[in-house]
Design an enzyme around this catalytic site. Sequence first.
Site, PDB file in Angstrom:
ATOM      1  N   LYS A  35       0.836  -1.206   0.000  1.00 23.99           N
ATOM      2  CA  LYS A  35       0.000   0.000   0.000  1.00 23.99           C
ATOM      3  C   LYS A  35       0.875   1.261   0.000  1.00 23.99           C
ATOM      4  O   LYS A  35       0.644   2.200  -0.762  1.00 23.99           O
ATOM      5  CB  LYS A  35      -0.859  -0.015   1.263  1.00 23.99           C
ATOM      6  N   GLU A 150     -14.198  11.355  13.459  1.00 20.99           N
ATOM      7  CA  GLU A 150     -14.406  11.899  12.107  1.00 20.99           C
ATOM      8  C   GLU A 150     -15.881  11.801  11.746  1.00 20.99           C
ATOM      9  O   GLU A 150     -16.586  10.930  12.262  1.00 20.99           O
ATOM     10  CB  GLU A 150     -13.550  11.131  11.092  1.00 20.99           C
ATOM     11  N   PHE A 251     -31.455  12.627   4.921  1.00 20.06           N
ATOM     12  CA  PHE A 251     -31.527  11.239   5.404  1.00 20.06           C
ATOM     13  C   PHE A 251     -32.945  10.701   5.498  1.00 20.06           C
ATOM     14  O   PHE A 251     -33.271   9.908   6.370  1.00 20.06           O
ATOM     15  CB  PHE A 251     -30.795  11.106   6.756  1.00 20.06           C
ATOM     16  N   GLY A 259     -26.137   0.636   4.728  1.00 18.31           N
ATOM     17  CA  GLY A 259     -24.997  -0.287   4.694  1.00 18.31           C
ATOM     18  C   GLY A 259     -23.731   0.489   4.967  1.00 18.31           C
ATOM     19  O   GLY A 259     -23.760   1.542   5.610  1.00 18.31           O
ATOM     20  N   CYS A 262     -19.820   1.864   8.527  1.00 24.71           N
ATOM     21  CA  CYS A 262     -20.073   2.530   9.816  1.00 24.71           C
ATOM     22  C   CYS A 262     -21.414   2.186  10.447  1.00 24.71           C
ATOM     23  O   CYS A 262     -21.455   1.657  11.556  1.00 24.71           O
ATOM     24  CB  CYS A 262     -19.977   4.042   9.639  1.00 24.71           C
ATOM     25  N   LYS A 331     -23.342   2.611  -1.580  1.00 27.35           N
ATOM     26  CA  LYS A 331     -23.992   3.847  -2.030  1.00 27.35           C
ATOM     27  C   LYS A 331     -23.158   4.373  -3.197  1.00 27.35           C
ATOM     28  O   LYS A 331     -22.119   3.786  -3.537  1.00 27.35           O
ATOM     29  CB  LYS A 331     -24.077   4.870  -0.897  1.00 27.35           C
TER      30      LYS A 331
HETATM   31  C1  UDX Z   1     -21.556   7.625   7.713  1.00 30.78           C
HETATM   32  C2  UDX Z   1     -21.790   8.999   8.372  1.00 30.78           C
HETATM   33  O1  UDX Z   1     -22.670   9.774   7.552  1.00 30.78           O
HETATM   34  C3  UDX Z   1     -20.460   9.708   8.578  1.00 30.78           C
HETATM   35  O2  UDX Z   1     -20.687  10.941   9.234  1.00 30.78           O
HETATM   36  C4  UDX Z   1     -19.570   8.819   9.421  1.00 30.78           C
HETATM   37  O3  UDX Z   1     -18.356   9.417   9.659  1.00 30.78           O
HETATM   38  C5  UDX Z   1     -19.377   7.463   8.748  1.00 30.78           C
HETATM   39  O4  UDX Z   1     -20.667   6.880   8.525  1.00 30.78           O
HETATM   40  P1  UDX Z   1     -21.085   6.683   5.274  1.00 30.78           P
HETATM   41  O5  UDX Z   1     -21.081   5.325   5.907  1.00 30.78           O
HETATM   42  O6  UDX Z   1     -20.001   7.025   4.317  1.00 30.78           O
HETATM   43  O7  UDX Z   1     -21.026   7.817   6.417  1.00 30.78           O
HETATM   44  O8  UDX Z   1     -22.469   6.820   4.503  1.00 30.78           O
HETATM   45  P2  UDX Z   1     -23.779   7.724   4.560  1.00 30.78           P
HETATM   46  O9  UDX Z   1     -23.804   8.643   3.415  1.00 30.78           O
HETATM   47  O10 UDX Z   1     -23.993   8.299   5.893  1.00 30.78           O
HETATM   48  O11 UDX Z   1     -24.900   6.589   4.278  1.00 30.78           O
HETATM   49  C6  UDX Z   1     -25.025   5.451   5.115  1.00 30.78           C
HETATM   50  C7  UDX Z   1     -26.058   4.495   4.554  1.00 30.78           C
HETATM   51  O12 UDX Z   1     -27.371   5.025   4.652  1.00 30.78           O
HETATM   52  C8  UDX Z   1     -25.860   4.155   3.067  1.00 30.78           C
HETATM   53  O13 UDX Z   1     -26.137   2.784   2.880  1.00 30.78           O
HETATM   54  C9  UDX Z   1     -26.887   5.012   2.372  1.00 30.78           C
HETATM   55  O14 UDX Z   1     -27.286   4.493   1.125  1.00 30.78           O
HETATM   56  C10 UDX Z   1     -28.020   4.969   3.388  1.00 30.78           C
HETATM   57  N1  UDX Z   1     -28.934   6.123   3.271  1.00 30.78           N
HETATM   58  C11 UDX Z   1     -28.498   7.379   3.606  1.00 30.78           C
HETATM   59  C12 UDX Z   1     -30.245   5.921   2.855  1.00 30.78           C
HETATM   60  O15 UDX Z   1     -30.654   4.789   2.532  1.00 30.78           O
HETATM   61  N2  UDX Z   1     -31.091   6.990   2.811  1.00 30.78           N
HETATM   62  C13 UDX Z   1     -30.708   8.239   3.143  1.00 30.78           C
HETATM   63  O16 UDX Z   1     -31.543   9.163   3.077  1.00 30.78           O
HETATM   64  C14 UDX Z   1     -29.359   8.442   3.541  1.00 30.78           C
END
Ligand code: UDX
Length: 445
Positions: A35, A150, A251, A259, A262, A331
Site C-alpha cells: 500500500k 471523524e 436522510f 450499509g 459505519c 452507495k
Molecule cells: C456515515 C456517516 O454519515 C459519517 O458521518 C460517518 O463518519 C461514517 O458513517 P457513510 O457510511 O459514508 O457515512 O455513509 P452515509 O452517506 O452516511 O450513508 C449510510 C447508509 O445510509 C448508506 O447505505 C446510504 O445508502 C443509506 N442512506 C443514507 C439511505 O438509505 N437513505 C438516506 O436518506 C441516507
Amino acid sequence: MKIALIGTGYVGLVTGTCLANIGHDIICVDHAEEKVEALNSGKIPIFEPGLAEIVQSAKSSGKLVFTTDLAEAVRSVDLIFIAVGTPQASDGRSDLSQIEAAAKQIAKAANGDKTVVVKSTVPVGTCRRVGRILAKHGNDHDFQITSNPEFLREGNAVADFMKPDRIVIGTQSSCAADKMRAIYQYFDDKDVPVIMTSLETSELIKYSANAFLAAKVAFINEMANLCDATGANVEDLSLGIGLDERIGKAFLKPGPGYGGSCFPKDTLALTILAQEADSPSRIIESVVDSNSNHIRRLGRKIADFCAESWNVDPKLPLIDKRIAILGLAFKANTDDIRSAASTVIAPLLIKQGANVIGFDPEAAEAARNVIDHIETTTDLDEALTGADAVLVLTEWDEIRAIDWAEKKKLLASPVVVDLRNLYDTKEMARLGMQYSSLGRPAETL
Ligand code: UDX
C-alpha cells in the site's frame, strides 16, 4: 504542525491528506508495504472523489509522505493520530486489536512526551484504555490522550473534511486541547463550531450521531413500506415531514437499508455498549432489527414482483432467470461494498436459481471477490443485455441517467425493481416498463 498519522484506510488517508492540504506536514504510516509503495508511486488504493488530486499536490509540495516505519515517524513528531480500522468482531463488538497494537508501538517508539489522538471510531472507554497501554509501555513519558472523531461520508469525504459541520475534541489535557485548536486553526474564520469535551462524551457523540442517522433511514424505510401497503407516496411524505425544521430533510430517502462500514457496525456496537452499561437502548436495538428485516423483506418483494410480471409460478420464479443488478457499492461514489445491499440480496437471488450479473463503475471487482457465483461488469449494456429483470441498488449518476426508451431494447423482459426510487413512475409506465419502486404507487396508463 508536524504530525504522524497511523493507518491509511478510508479515514486515515483522507484525514492525512486533508491535514496536509490545510498546511500541516504529515507522515502517513501503514504497515502494508504494498500500500505504501503504491501510494509513493502515485496510486490511490481506494476510490474517493477528489482524493487522488490532493494526494498528488500534497506529495509534490513535500507536505505528505508515506512510510511503513512507525517508530521513526513517532520519534519525529510530538502528535500522532491513530486512524486504524475497528472492524466488527464476531460477537458484534468493535475489534480494537489494531488500536491496541498501534498504542503499544507508539509507546515503545516514543522518545519523549506525545499527544495521541484517536480518530478511529471506538466505544466509550477506549481512549482511557489506550492511555493505560501507553503508560504501561511508554518508558515514563507523558502521553496526552485525545479523542477526535471523524464525520466523513465516503464518496464525499474530502468535501466533508474541508467543510465540517463541527469539530469534536475530547481531552482532559489543556496542552492537548491547545495543540488540537492549532491543528484546526484553518477553520477559525469559517464559522465551524468546536466542541471541547471529555473523552467519553467525544467517543459517544460519534456513536450517537451515526445511530441517530441510521434511525432516520430505518424510519423512512418503514414509512415507505407503509406507503406501499396503503397507497400513500413516500416522496411527498419525506417532504411533508422533512420541511419541519425539527425533523430536517436530510436522510429521509428510502433505500435497500443502510450499509457501509459505519452504520451497521456502530449501531450494533452501541446496543452492546448500552446493555453492558445497564442502560439498554431499545430504540437502537429496534433500528438494527428494522434494517435487517427491511433487506430480507425486499428479497421477497423482488421475487414476488418478478413472478407477477413474468406471470410464472410464484413459488420458484427466479430459476434460470437472468437478473441484472445495477450498483454493487453500498452507495454512490464509492467502491466500498462493506455491508452493501448487494452482498445480501445477490446471494438471495442466486440461491433461488437466478443468474446474476452485477454492474458497478467502481465496485465490480470487489463484489466479485465476496459474492459467490456472481458475474460482474463495468459495462452497463453488458449487464442489461438479455436481462429478464433489472434490480437497482445504488444511486450512481450513470444509473440514474439511464434512458429506458433506449435501453429497454436490450432487455429480455422490461421489468425494473428500483430500490433507490431513481426514475419517474409515470415515465416508466409510459415506456411500457413493469416498474416497482419503494413507497410510490404504481402508475397505470
Ligand atoms: C456515515 C456517516 O454519515 C459519517 O458521518 C460517518 O463518519 C461514517 O458513517 P457513510 O457510511 O459514508 O457515512 O455513509 P452515509 O452517506 O452516511 O450513508 C449510510 C447508509 O445510509 C448508506 O447505505 C446510504 O445508502 C443509506 N442512506 C443514507 C439511505 O438509505 N437513505 C438516506 O436518506 C441516507
